[in-house]
Scaffold this motif. Structure first.
Motif, short mmCIF file in Angstrom:
data_model
loop_
_atom_site.label_atom_id
_atom_site.label_comp_id
_atom_site.label_asym_id
_atom_site.label_seq_id
_atom_site.Cartn_x
_atom_site.Cartn_y
_atom_site.Cartn_z
N ILE A 66 0.83 -1.21 0.00
CA ILE A 66 0.00 0.00 0.00
C ILE A 66 0.86 1.26 0.00
O ILE A 66 0.62 2.19 -0.78
CB ILE A 66 -0.94 -0.01 1.23
N TYR A 67 1.87 1.30 0.87
CA TYR A 67 2.59 2.56 1.09
C TYR A 67 3.89 2.68 0.30
O TYR A 67 4.22 3.75 -0.18
CB TYR A 67 2.88 2.75 2.57
N ARG A 68 4.64 1.61 0.17
CA ARG A 68 5.95 1.72 -0.46
C ARG A 68 5.87 1.53 -1.98
O ARG A 68 6.48 2.27 -2.72
CB ARG A 68 6.89 0.68 0.15
N TYR A 69 5.15 0.52 -2.40
CA TYR A 69 5.06 0.21 -3.83
C TYR A 69 3.62 0.44 -4.29
O TYR A 69 2.81 -0.46 -4.33
CB TYR A 69 5.47 -1.24 -4.10
N ALA A 70 3.31 1.68 -4.62
CA ALA A 70 1.94 2.04 -4.98
C ALA A 70 1.63 1.72 -6.45
O ALA A 70 0.50 1.89 -6.88
CB ALA A 70 1.70 3.51 -4.71
N ASP A 71 2.63 1.24 -7.20
CA ASP A 71 2.38 0.93 -8.61
C ASP A 71 1.93 -0.53 -8.74
O ASP A 71 1.33 -1.09 -7.85
CB ASP A 71 3.63 1.22 -9.43
N ILE A 72 2.21 -1.13 -9.86
CA ILE A 72 1.76 -2.49 -10.13
C ILE A 72 2.37 -3.50 -9.15
O ILE A 72 1.71 -4.47 -8.76
CB ILE A 72 2.11 -2.88 -11.58
N ALA A 73 3.61 -3.28 -8.71
CA ALA A 73 4.25 -4.22 -7.78
C ALA A 73 3.50 -4.28 -6.45
O ALA A 73 3.53 -5.30 -5.76
CB ALA A 73 5.70 -3.81 -7.54
N GLY A 74 2.80 -3.21 -6.10
CA GLY A 74 2.03 -3.20 -4.85
C GLY A 74 0.94 -4.25 -4.83
O GLY A 74 0.62 -4.82 -3.79
N TRP A 75 0.35 -4.50 -6.01
CA TRP A 75 -0.68 -5.55 -6.07
C TRP A 75 -0.09 -6.91 -5.73
O TRP A 75 -0.72 -7.72 -5.05
CB TRP A 75 -1.30 -5.58 -7.46
N GLY A 76 1.11 -7.17 -6.19
CA GLY A 76 1.76 -8.45 -5.89
C GLY A 76 2.09 -8.58 -4.42
O GLY A 76 1.87 -9.63 -3.81
N PHE A 77 2.65 -7.52 -3.83
CA PHE A 77 2.95 -7.56 -2.41
C PHE A 77 1.69 -7.78 -1.59
O PHE A 77 1.69 -8.57 -0.63
CB PHE A 77 3.64 -6.24 -1.98
N SER A 78 0.62 -7.09 -1.93
CA SER A 78 -0.62 -7.24 -1.19
C SER A 78 -1.22 -8.64 -1.36
O SER A 78 -1.75 -9.21 -0.40
CB SER A 78 -1.63 -6.18 -1.63
N ALA A 79 -1.12 -9.19 -2.55
CA ALA A 79 -1.65 -10.54 -2.78
C ALA A 79 -0.87 -11.57 -1.97
O ALA A 79 -1.46 -12.50 -1.40
CB ALA A 79 -1.59 -10.88 -4.26
N VAL A 80 0.44 -11.42 -1.91
CA VAL A 80 1.25 -12.34 -1.11
C VAL A 80 0.92 -12.17 0.38
O VAL A 80 0.86 -13.15 1.13
CB VAL A 80 2.75 -12.13 -1.38
N GLY A 81 0.66 -10.94 0.82
CA GLY A 81 0.27 -10.70 2.21
C GLY A 81 -1.04 -11.39 2.55
O GLY A 81 -1.18 -11.98 3.63
N VAL A 82 -1.99 -11.34 1.64
CA VAL A 82 -3.26 -12.04 1.85
C VAL A 82 -3.03 -13.55 1.89
O VAL A 82 -3.66 -14.27 2.68
CB VAL A 82 -4.29 -11.64 0.77
N GLY A 83 -2.11 -14.04 1.07
CA GLY A 83 -1.76 -15.46 1.11
C GLY A 83 -1.16 -15.86 2.45
O GLY A 83 -1.45 -16.95 2.97
N PHE A 84 -0.35 -14.98 3.04
CA PHE A 84 0.19 -15.24 4.37
C PHE A 84 -0.93 -15.35 5.39
O PHE A 84 -0.89 -16.18 6.30
CB PHE A 84 1.17 -14.15 4.77
N PHE A 85 -1.95 -14.48 5.27
CA PHE A 85 -3.10 -14.56 6.17
C PHE A 85 -3.82 -15.90 6.03
O PHE A 85 -4.26 -16.49 7.02
CB PHE A 85 -4.09 -13.43 5.91
N ALA A 86 -3.96 -16.38 4.79
CA ALA A 86 -4.63 -17.66 4.57
C ALA A 86 -3.86 -18.81 5.21
O ALA A 86 -4.45 -19.69 5.84
CB ALA A 86 -4.81 -17.91 3.07
N ILE A 87 -2.55 -18.79 5.08
CA ILE A 87 -1.74 -19.85 5.69
C ILE A 87 -1.80 -19.75 7.20
O ILE A 87 -1.88 -20.77 7.91
CB ILE A 87 -0.29 -19.78 5.17
N ALA A 88 -1.79 -18.52 7.75
CA ALA A 88 -1.90 -18.34 9.20
C ALA A 88 -3.25 -18.86 9.70
O ALA A 88 -3.33 -19.44 10.79
CB ALA A 88 -1.73 -16.88 9.56
N TRP A 89 -4.29 -18.69 8.91
CA TRP A 89 -5.61 -19.19 9.29
C TRP A 89 -5.59 -20.71 9.37
O TRP A 89 -6.14 -21.30 10.30
CB TRP A 89 -6.63 -18.69 8.28
#
Length: 60
Positions: free
Chosen positions: A28-51
């Protein structure tokens, strides 16, 4: 201090949540361009694994 399987899964869940928040924050804050979508998607994947780790506590 002895660590049993549930304690290990609890720590793994905690670390995965922290890493997920970090990656989503970077997306959200550091990579606001296209790379930000990838970072955010991987973060959501981490949440799924934590669940999954949290669901496994007490069953393994």
């Amino acid at each position: 201090m002895g660590m049993n399987k549930n304690t290990v899964l609890a720590w793994a869940t905690f670390i995965m949540i922290l890493m997920g928040l970090l990656l989503i924050g970077l997306g959200i804050y550091r990579y606001a361009d296209i790379a930000g979508w990838g970072f955010s998607a991987v973060g959501v994947g981490f949440f799924a694994i934590a669940w999954v780790f949290n669901a496994l506590k007490g069953r393994v």
